[in-house]
Scaffold this motif. Structure first.
Motif, PDB file in Angstrom:
ATOM      1  N   TYR A 192       0.742  28.686 -15.750  1.00 42.63           N
ATOM      2  CA  TYR A 192       0.831  29.779 -16.718  1.00 42.63           C
ATOM      3  C   TYR A 192       2.062  30.672 -16.613  1.00 42.63           C
ATOM      4  CZ  TYR A 192      -3.976  28.473 -17.623  1.00 42.63           C
ATOM      5  OH  TYR A 192      -5.095  27.767 -17.953  1.00 42.63           O
ATOM      6  N   SER A 193       2.774  30.629 -15.520  1.00 41.31           N
ATOM      7  CA  SER A 193       3.915  31.538 -15.371  1.00 41.31           C
ATOM      8  C   SER A 193       5.160  30.961 -16.034  1.00 41.31           C
ATOM      9  CB  SER A 193       4.196  31.800 -13.889  1.00 41.31           C
ATOM     10  OG  SER A 193       5.245  32.728 -13.772  1.00 41.31           O
ATOM     11  N   THR A 194       5.848  31.811 -16.767  1.00 37.16           N
ATOM     12  CA  THR A 194       7.077  31.377 -17.434  1.00 37.16           C
ATOM     13  C   THR A 194       8.311  31.848 -16.667  1.00 37.16           C
ATOM     14  OG1 THR A 194       7.054  33.377 -18.785  1.00 37.16           O
ATOM     15  CG2 THR A 194       6.026  31.391 -19.715  1.00 37.16           C
ATOM     16  N   ARG A 195       8.113  32.627 -15.645  1.00 36.13           N
ATOM     17  CA  ARG A 195       9.246  33.169 -14.896  1.00 36.13           C
ATOM     18  C   ARG A 195       9.512  32.344 -13.634  1.00 36.13           C
ATOM     19  NH1 ARG A 195       7.213  36.177 -10.605  1.00 36.13           N
ATOM     20  NH2 ARG A 195       5.020  36.642 -10.787  1.00 36.13           N
ATOM     21  N   VAL A 196      10.674  32.573 -13.057  1.00 37.12           N
ATOM     22  CA  VAL A 196      11.024  31.919 -11.801  1.00 37.12           C
ATOM     23  C   VAL A 196      10.132  32.506 -10.713  1.00 37.12           C
ATOM     24  CG1 VAL A 196      12.861  31.549 -10.116  1.00 37.12           C
ATOM     25  CG2 VAL A 196      13.405  31.625 -12.550  1.00 37.12           C
ATOM     26  N   ARG A 197       9.554  31.626  -9.895  1.00 35.60           N
ATOM     27  CA  ARG A 197       8.625  32.058  -8.849  1.00 35.60           C
ATOM     28  C   ARG A 197       9.250  31.917  -7.467  1.00 35.60           C
ATOM     29  NH1 ARG A 197       5.791  27.535 -10.463  1.00 35.60           N
ATOM     30  NH2 ARG A 197       5.433  27.145  -8.290  1.00 35.60           N
ATOM     31  N   TYR A 198       8.776  32.724  -6.549  1.00 39.20           N
ATOM     32  CA  TYR A 198       9.163  32.588  -5.145  1.00 39.20           C
ATOM     33  C   TYR A 198       8.448  31.359  -4.594  1.00 39.20           C
ATOM     34  CZ  TYR A 198      10.219  33.755  -0.338  1.00 39.20           C
ATOM     35  OH  TYR A 198      10.689  33.714   0.958  1.00 39.20           O
ATOM     36  N   ASP A 199       9.154  30.504  -3.898  1.00 38.03           N
ATOM     37  CA  ASP A 199       8.586  29.260  -3.375  1.00 38.03           C
ATOM     38  C   ASP A 199       8.002  29.507  -1.983  1.00 38.03           C
ATOM     39  OD1 ASP A 199       7.929  26.713  -2.566  1.00 38.03           O
ATOM     40  OD2 ASP A 199       9.803  25.812  -3.248  1.00 38.03           O
ATOM     41  N   TYR A 200       6.732  29.892  -1.943  1.00 40.22           N
ATOM     42  CA  TYR A 200       6.062  30.209  -0.683  1.00 40.22           C
ATOM     43  C   TYR A 200       5.923  28.991   0.219  1.00 40.22           C
ATOM     44  CZ  TYR A 200       4.913  34.766  -2.582  1.00 40.22           C
ATOM     45  OH  TYR A 200       5.005  36.031  -3.098  1.00 40.22           O
ATOM     46  N   THR A 201       5.667  27.835  -0.355  1.00 45.69           N
ATOM     47  CA  THR A 201       5.473  26.627   0.448  1.00 45.69           C
ATOM     48  C   THR A 201       6.747  26.283   1.208  1.00 45.69           C
ATOM     49  OG1 THR A 201       3.856  25.834  -1.153  1.00 45.69           O
ATOM     50  CG2 THR A 201       4.736  24.218   0.383  1.00 45.69           C
ATOM     51  N   THR A 202       7.873  26.315   0.526  1.00 49.09           N
ATOM     52  CA  THR A 202       9.151  26.030   1.188  1.00 49.09           C
ATOM     53  C   THR A 202       9.467  27.099   2.219  1.00 49.09           C
ATOM     54  OG1 THR A 202       9.979  24.875  -0.752  1.00 49.09           O
ATOM     55  CG2 THR A 202      11.628  25.699   0.793  1.00 49.09           C
ATOM     56  N   ALA A 203       9.238  28.351   1.866  1.00 49.03           N
ATOM     57  CA  ALA A 203       9.503  29.451   2.797  1.00 49.03           C
ATOM     58  C   ALA A 203       8.655  29.309   4.057  1.00 49.03           C
ATOM     59  CB  ALA A 203       9.245  30.797   2.130  1.00 49.03           C
ATOM     60  N   LEU A 204       7.385  28.953   3.900  1.00 47.21           N
ATOM     61  CA  LEU A 204       6.513  28.780   5.065  1.00 47.21           C
ATOM     62  C   LEU A 204       7.022  27.648   5.954  1.00 47.21           C
ATOM     63  CD1 LEU A 204       3.973  29.517   6.665  1.00 47.21           C
ATOM     64  CD2 LEU A 204       2.712  27.904   5.211  1.00 47.21           C
ATOM     65  N   LYS A 205       7.422  26.545   5.348  1.00 42.17           N
ATOM     66  CA  LYS A 205       7.954  25.421   6.136  1.00 42.17           C
ATOM     67  C   LYS A 205       9.204  25.839   6.907  1.00 42.17           C
ATOM     68  CE  LYS A 205       6.038  21.807   3.219  1.00 42.17           C
ATOM     69  NZ  LYS A 205       6.268  20.833   2.171  1.00 42.17           N
TER      70      LYS A 205
END
Length: 145
Positions: free
Chosen positions: A39-52
């Motif tokens: 549902y989001s049309t904006r650029v999101r922060y990539d939590y999965t990559t950041a956690l890795k």
């Protein structure tokens, strides 16, 4: 930031938990990522990559550390600005902290544990200025203790 309370049946939760465990994230993060993708049309922060990245960085730490010692955690403000992501750095760091802590708790981050100390014969979790302290049990500094 708005909050949503969601009640689901036990079977669905178990399925979500299996998927989350495979991806090394929390169920909450899994659901949020799925909703944002859809549902989001904006650029999101990539939590999965950041956690890795944080997990990788923490394995290189000597002895005890807090998340603010990890470069990925430090750079949240810069990443948000550079990518024009409309989220507060505090909320991103809070979510990253919860995800990281959950991964450590579940044993996903091999060699990393919450740092503890003894007080009146009882083991207590260690904090530094209200920040959780972690310990790299595989580091050279930890093995000298």
């Amino acid at each position: 930031m708005p909050r949503i309370n969601l009640s689901i049946n036990e079977d669905l939760y178990k399925q979500l938990q299996k998927v989350a465990d495979k991806q090394k994230v929390t169920v909450n993060s899994l659901i949020l990522e799925a909703i944002e993708e859809k549902y989001s049309t904006r650029v999101r922060y990539d939590y999965t990559t950041a956690l890795k990245l944080m997990i990788s960085e923490s394995r290189k730490m000597d002895g005890e550390f807090t998340l603010s010692d990890l470069q990925t955690f430090k750079d949240v403000d810069q990443v948000l600005i550079e990518n024009h992501i409309n989220e507060s750095p505090a909320s991103v760091r809070a979510r990253l902290g919860k995800m990281y802590n959950e991964a450590v708790k579940k044993g996903v981050v091999k060699g990393i544990e919450r740092a503890v100390f003894m007080k009146n014969g009882v083991e207590k979790l260690k904090f530094l200025c209200r920040a959780a302290v972690y310990s790299n049990k595989l580091s050279k500094a930890a093995s000298k203790k």
